[in-house]
Design an enzyme around this catalytic site. Structure first.
Site, PDB file in Angstrom:
ATOM      1  CB  SER A  75      -0.966  -0.029   1.187  1.00  0.00           C
ATOM      2  OG  SER A  75      -1.905   1.019   1.098  1.00  0.00           O
ATOM      3  CG  HIS A 184      -5.825  -0.051  -1.522  1.00  0.00           C
ATOM      4  ND1 HIS A 184      -4.890   0.535  -2.345  1.00  0.00           N
ATOM      5  CD2 HIS A 184      -5.263  -0.119  -0.297  1.00  0.00           C
ATOM      6  CE1 HIS A 184      -3.787   0.789  -1.640  1.00  0.00           C
ATOM      7  NE2 HIS A 184      -4.004   0.417  -0.394  1.00  0.00           N
TER       8      HIS A 184
END
Length: 307
Positions: A75, A184
């Site tokens: 991430s 996301h």
């Protein structure tokens, strides 16, 4: 938060001080003393993670740690990987981290988005659950962390429905995560649009070490490709299992986690059991062991090449 390393290596506090000068507040103090609710805000968490990862990398380099064949970041960690790989200056990455967190925080009103960890279910079953329980809202599998450990994100009500459904179809555990944004997934599109404009103002270079990107498990070399991957990353899943598998296929046998703890080490052991993983930022003893192991491995490789 790196206190063991900080007591031995000045580079930790020096790196945090550099970031603090840019941000205008004491990032080291915040990371150690909180308040926790402030530290957990995404626009604060991301600069802390950046400084922690870069600090550990700087120590690793200074102590003669082996240069890696690949880098990757989970991430937001992808930004840290790009800094360590020479593609992005740390002083440019710090305000980027703050801006990314701020854009993400503003993209979804407080309480309207959530994330949950689903343990013990096959990925395809989780994806089917997300399709069934979306019911017109956003709901998706977004972090493929390890076999049997996947994170979902979307509208809070949809995530809550998915938690109940996952439990009913055999999940060992399905729990809401203490995060402030549903990362996301499609709800992050406003943040992605803002981030695209912000990244267009930043200088990127070709990485000196290949970085495997979250969004498509590929290596980018052109600055525009890197920017596009970082924008897309906000709305698409973190494909961590495939990332580690890609390293294994390329012959990687050792992994070293540059960060404040050992979360990725735990995940990686479940992805590829024959690959050794070391946390560098967890304890001083752990760092020194990893340093020794990396040099020993290099010596063996050099000996084998010579032979």
């Amino acid at each position: 938060m790196l206190t063991d390393l900080a007591a031995h290596y000045p580079a930790v506090q020096q790196t945090f001080e550099e970031a603090s000068d840019i941000l205008g507040y004491d990032l080291w103090k915040l990371s150690l003393a909180g308040p926790e609710d402030i530290l957990n805000q995404t626009d604060k968490t991301q600069p802390v993670l950046l400084a922690a990862g870069v600090a550990v990398w700087r120590i690793w380099q200074a102590q003669g740690g082996t240069a890696p064949a690949f880098m990757a970041g989970h991430s937001f960690g992808e930004y840290t990987a790009l800094v360590c790989a020479g593609a992005l200056d740390f002083r440019e990455a710090v305000p980027l981290a703050e801006a990314r967190g701020r854009f993400m925080q503003a993209a979804v009103p407080q309480g309207q988005g959530a994330m949950a960890a689903i343990l013990g279910l096959d990925d395809q079953i989780i994806q089917n659950v997300c399709v069934e329980e979306a019911k017109g809202e956003v709901l998706a599998a977004v972090n493929f962390n390890a076999p049997g450990q996947t994170v979902i994100a979307g509208h809070t009500t949809a995530v809550e429905r998915a938690i109940a459904k996952a439990k009913s179809v055999g999940a060992k555990k399905a729990i809401l995560l203490a995060v402030s944004v549903p990362a996301h997934c499609a709800l992050m599109q406003p943040a992605a649009d803002q981030m695209a404009q912000r990244l267009a103002q930043v200088t990127f270079r070709m990485p000196t070490i290949p970085v495997i990107h979250n969004v498509d498990v590929s290596i980018k070399t052109h600055p525009d490709e890197i920017r596009q991957a970082l924008v897309a990353q906000l709305c698409y899943p973190v494909r961590w299992v495939e990332t580690i598998q890609k390293m294994e296929a390329a012959g990687v046998t050792q992994l070293f986690e540059c960060g404040p703890a050992k979360v990725l080490v735990g995940l990686n052991k479940r992805i590829v059991r024959g690959m050794t993983a070391y946390p560098l930022g967890d304890t001083l003893a752990g760092f020194e062991q990893a340093l020794t192991e990396s040099k020993t491995c290099l010596e063996l490789l050099l000996e084998n090449n010579h032979t």
